[in-house]
Design a protein around this motif. Structure first.
Motif, PDB file in Angstrom:
ATOM      1  N   TRP A 175     -22.044 -25.609  36.483  1.00 55.09           N
ATOM      2  CA  TRP A 175     -21.198 -25.232  37.319  1.00 55.09           C
ATOM      3  C   TRP A 175     -19.565 -25.844  37.310  1.00 55.09           C
ATOM      4  N   LYS A 176     -19.474 -26.822  36.605  1.00 53.37           N
ATOM      5  CA  LYS A 176     -18.262 -27.477  36.058  1.00 53.37           C
ATOM      6  C   LYS A 176     -17.353 -26.712  35.086  1.00 53.37           C
ATOM      7  N   THR A 177     -18.159 -25.935  34.388  1.00 50.75           N
ATOM      8  CA  THR A 177     -17.744 -25.348  32.910  1.00 50.75           C
ATOM      9  C   THR A 177     -16.698 -24.020  33.448  1.00 50.75           C
ATOM     10  N   ARG A 178     -15.644 -23.991  32.660  1.00 52.15           N
ATOM     11  CA  ARG A 178     -14.725 -23.021  32.727  1.00 52.15           C
ATOM     12  C   ARG A 178     -14.420 -22.284  31.231  1.00 52.15           C
ATOM     13  N   PRO A 179     -14.582 -20.860  31.138  1.00 51.87           N
ATOM     14  CA  PRO A 179     -15.064 -20.188  32.226  1.00 51.87           C
ATOM     15  C   PRO A 179     -16.373 -20.495  32.604  1.00 51.87           C
ATOM     16  N   LEU A 180     -16.557 -20.271  33.949  1.00 47.37           N
ATOM     17  CA  LEU A 180     -17.987 -20.324  34.593  1.00 47.37           C
ATOM     18  C   LEU A 180     -19.115 -19.483  33.872  1.00 47.37           C
ATOM     19  N   ARG A 181     -20.370 -20.217  33.310  1.00 51.97           N
ATOM     20  CA  ARG A 181     -21.181 -19.268  32.872  1.00 51.97           C
ATOM     21  C   ARG A 181     -22.262 -18.832  33.821  1.00 51.97           C
ATOM     22  N   LEU A 182     -22.289 -17.577  33.771  1.00 56.22           N
ATOM     23  CA  LEU A 182     -23.139 -16.951  34.726  1.00 56.22           C
ATOM     24  C   LEU A 182     -24.568 -16.314  34.130  1.00 56.22           C
ATOM     25  N   ALA A 193     -21.099  -9.032  43.432  1.00 58.63           N
ATOM     26  CA  ALA A 193     -20.549 -10.134  44.658  1.00 58.63           C
ATOM     27  C   ALA A 193     -20.019 -11.308  44.198  1.00 58.63           C
ATOM     28  N   VAL A 194     -20.955 -11.924  43.308  1.00 57.26           N
ATOM     29  CA  VAL A 194     -20.456 -12.996  42.916  1.00 57.26           C
ATOM     30  C   VAL A 194     -19.165 -13.067  42.007  1.00 57.26           C
ATOM     31  N   GLN A 195     -19.107 -11.973  41.139  1.00 55.74           N
ATOM     32  CA  GLN A 195     -18.077 -11.687  40.310  1.00 55.74           C
ATOM     33  C   GLN A 195     -16.876 -11.689  40.924  1.00 55.74           C
ATOM     34  N   ALA A 201     -10.864 -15.831  43.840  1.00 58.99           N
ATOM     35  CA  ALA A 201     -10.617 -17.535  43.622  1.00 58.99           C
ATOM     36  C   ALA A 201      -9.729 -17.545  42.605  1.00 58.99           C
ATOM     37  N   GLY A 202      -9.709 -17.089  41.655  1.00 58.27           N
ATOM     38  CA  GLY A 202      -8.958 -16.902  40.293  1.00 58.27           C
ATOM     39  C   GLY A 202      -9.743 -18.069  39.344  1.00 58.27           C
ATOM     40  N   ILE A 203     -10.982 -17.973  39.518  1.00 56.34           N
ATOM     41  CA  ILE A 203     -11.844 -18.844  38.651  1.00 56.34           C
ATOM     42  C   ILE A 203     -12.293 -17.774  37.424  1.00 56.34           C
ATOM     43  N   PRO A 204     -12.164 -18.338  35.994  1.00 57.99           N
ATOM     44  CA  PRO A 204     -12.537 -17.504  34.915  1.00 57.99           C
ATOM     45  C   PRO A 204     -14.162 -17.466  34.972  1.00 57.99           C
ATOM     46  N   TRP A 205     -14.751 -16.529  34.405  1.00 58.14           N
ATOM     47  CA  TRP A 205     -16.433 -16.508  34.209  1.00 58.14           C
ATOM     48  C   TRP A 205     -16.722 -15.622  33.110  1.00 58.14           C
ATOM     49  N   GLU A 206     -17.734 -15.897  32.688  1.00 56.31           N
ATOM     50  CA  GLU A 206     -18.354 -15.127  31.675  1.00 56.31           C
ATOM     51  C   GLU A 206     -19.922 -14.664  31.867  1.00 56.31           C
ATOM     52  N   MET A 207     -20.468 -13.562  31.606  1.00 50.17           N
ATOM     53  CA  MET A 207     -21.838 -13.429  31.740  1.00 50.17           C
ATOM     54  C   MET A 207     -22.428 -13.924  30.492  1.00 50.17           C
ATOM     55  N   ALA A 226     -26.323 -22.348  32.706  1.00 52.29           N
ATOM     56  CA  ALA A 226     -25.457 -21.386  33.571  1.00 52.29           C
ATOM     57  C   ALA A 226     -25.908 -21.641  35.066  1.00 52.29           C
ATOM     58  N   VAL A 227     -25.090 -20.784  35.681  1.00 53.31           N
ATOM     59  CA  VAL A 227     -25.514 -20.937  37.288  1.00 53.31           C
ATOM     60  C   VAL A 227     -25.622 -19.297  37.770  1.00 53.31           C
ATOM     61  N   SER A 228     -26.371 -19.285  38.859  1.00 47.87           N
ATOM     62  CA  SER A 228     -26.492 -18.066  39.447  1.00 47.87           C
ATOM     63  C   SER A 228     -26.319 -18.002  41.059  1.00 47.87           C
ATOM     64  N   ALA A 229     -26.844 -16.967  41.627  1.00 47.94           N
ATOM     65  CA  ALA A 229     -26.702 -17.077  43.104  1.00 47.94           C
ATOM     66  C   ALA A 229     -28.176 -16.572  43.763  1.00 47.94           C
ATOM     67  N   MET A 230     -28.256 -17.251  44.758  1.00 53.06           N
ATOM     68  CA  MET A 230     -29.552 -16.458  45.600  1.00 53.06           C
ATOM     69  C   MET A 230     -29.430 -16.753  46.871  1.00 53.06           C
ATOM     70  N   LEU A 231     -30.235 -16.104  47.728  1.00 50.90           N
ATOM     71  CA  LEU A 231     -30.120 -16.185  49.073  1.00 50.90           C
ATOM     72  C   LEU A 231     -30.760 -17.549  49.734  1.00 50.90           C
ATOM     73  N   GLU A 232     -29.967 -18.175  50.390  1.00 45.21           N
ATOM     74  CA  GLU A 232     -30.189 -19.442  51.240  1.00 45.21           C
ATOM     75  C   GLU A 232     -31.744 -19.278  51.794  1.00 45.21           C
ATOM     76  N   GLY A 233     -32.604 -20.420  51.605  1.00 45.88           N
ATOM     77  CA  GLY A 233     -33.963 -20.474  51.832  1.00 45.88           C
ATOM     78  C   GLY A 233     -34.872 -20.025  50.861  1.00 45.88           C
ATOM     79  N   SER A 234     -34.133 -19.310  49.636  1.00 46.16           N
ATOM     80  CA  SER A 234     -35.256 -18.850  48.743  1.00 46.16           C
ATOM     81  C   SER A 234     -35.040 -19.419  47.414  1.00 46.16           C
TER      82      SER A 234
END
Length: 282
Positions: A175-182, A193-195, A201-207, A226-234
């Motif tokens: 999560w600290k890398t830039r561009p953020l690895r997704l 939604a994440v992108q 927020a002005g944070i560079p990212w790459e898929m 890399a990092v990703s996103a998920m619903l809280e509790g799952s």
């Protein structure tokens, strides 16, 4: 009181499961006043307080917790007797569609309770992404589906609104890398939604990682690639919610929606939809 009213016990269980009289009344198709009256008669008959009404959410007293176990067993026995003596055992199959990332924590409990009540009914669980499940539902290939969406289509109902959270490897640094690895599946509804949140927020990212399999994505996250996103509790136990201290943007809430087909109305289908509602009622 020498005999307990089974209808009142059924309402009591619904109140305990739903966390409130209003939700229980909706699930039982009764008025709120009718459920409240049943609770009052039950408490007066037993001469104990069953519900702690001092907080916003109704909780059980010690006596209520004790009664709950008895009530479940009594109703299970009652329903078993009625089923066996009337020959009204339901057989058949229901198809339930659920996005893979919300199967846990609720769906195993829902399926277990449904099987206990309808042991001869088979539930065909289909796990896919929301767009695919809605296609199956519209074609009549799913009797019920849960979806994760920003909106609600006609005929559906929203069971909950749950925030997305960042996730990655335990003690990871991706999560600290830039561009953020997704890392995302191509059809993941959370991806856009994440992108968008990162762009705002002005944070560079790459898929960095794309895969058709959710397990492949989770393996890459666990490897801290890399990092990703998920619903809280799952979030699965082998991954962690990223504690980023504000270095990443907060993510939006998503709706958990339920769609129930009107083409296959039956008591088992109604009960399965009720159990799904109850699972998100708390």
């Amino acid at each position: 009181m020498r005999s307990l009213d089974l209808s009142s016990l059924r309402s009591f269980i619904a109140v305990a499961d739903a966390g409130g009289v209003t939700r229980a009344a909706n699930l039982l198709n009764l008025t709120q006043s009718a459920v409240s009256m049943q609770m009052k008669r039950l408490e007066e008959g037993l001469n104990v307080e069953l519900l702690d009404r001092s907080a916003r959410t109704v909780a059980l007293t010690a006596a209520g917790e004790q009664l709950l176990g008895y009530a479940r067993r009594m109703l299970a026995l009652n329903d078993d007797v009625v089923t066996r003596l009337t020959g009204d055992e339901y057989e058949g199959e229901l198809s339930l569609g659920v996005p893979h990332d919300i199967i846990y924590p609720h769906i195993p409990t829902v399926l277990r309770r449904f099987h206990a009540e309808f042991p001869r009914m088979k539930v065909q669980l289909q796990s896919s992404y929301t767009r695919r499940l809605k296609e199956l539902y519209l074609r009549g290939e799913c009797d019920l589906i849960l979806t994760t969406e920003d909106h609600l289509d006609a005929g559906g109902e929203t069971l909950a609104k749950i925030p997305l959270v960042w996730l990655g490897a335990p003690n990871g640094n991706a999560w600290k890398t830039r561009p953020l690895r997704l890392a995302f599946e191509p059809n993941c509804i959370f991806r856009g939604a994440v992108q968008s949140a990162l762009d705002t927020a002005g944070i560079p990212w790459e898929m960095a990682i794309e895969a058709e399999s959710s397990r492949a994505i989770e393996a890459c996250l666990s490897a801290d690639l890399a990092v990703s996103a998920m619903l809280e509790g799952s979030v699965p136990g082998y991954l962690d919610v990223v504690v980023h201290g504000g270095a990443l943007p907060d993510l939006a809430r998503k709706k958990i929606n339920l769609y129930v087909s009107e083409l296959t109305r039956s008591l088992p289908r109604e009960r399965l939809s009720e159990l799904l509602r109850l699972s998100y009622a708390g």
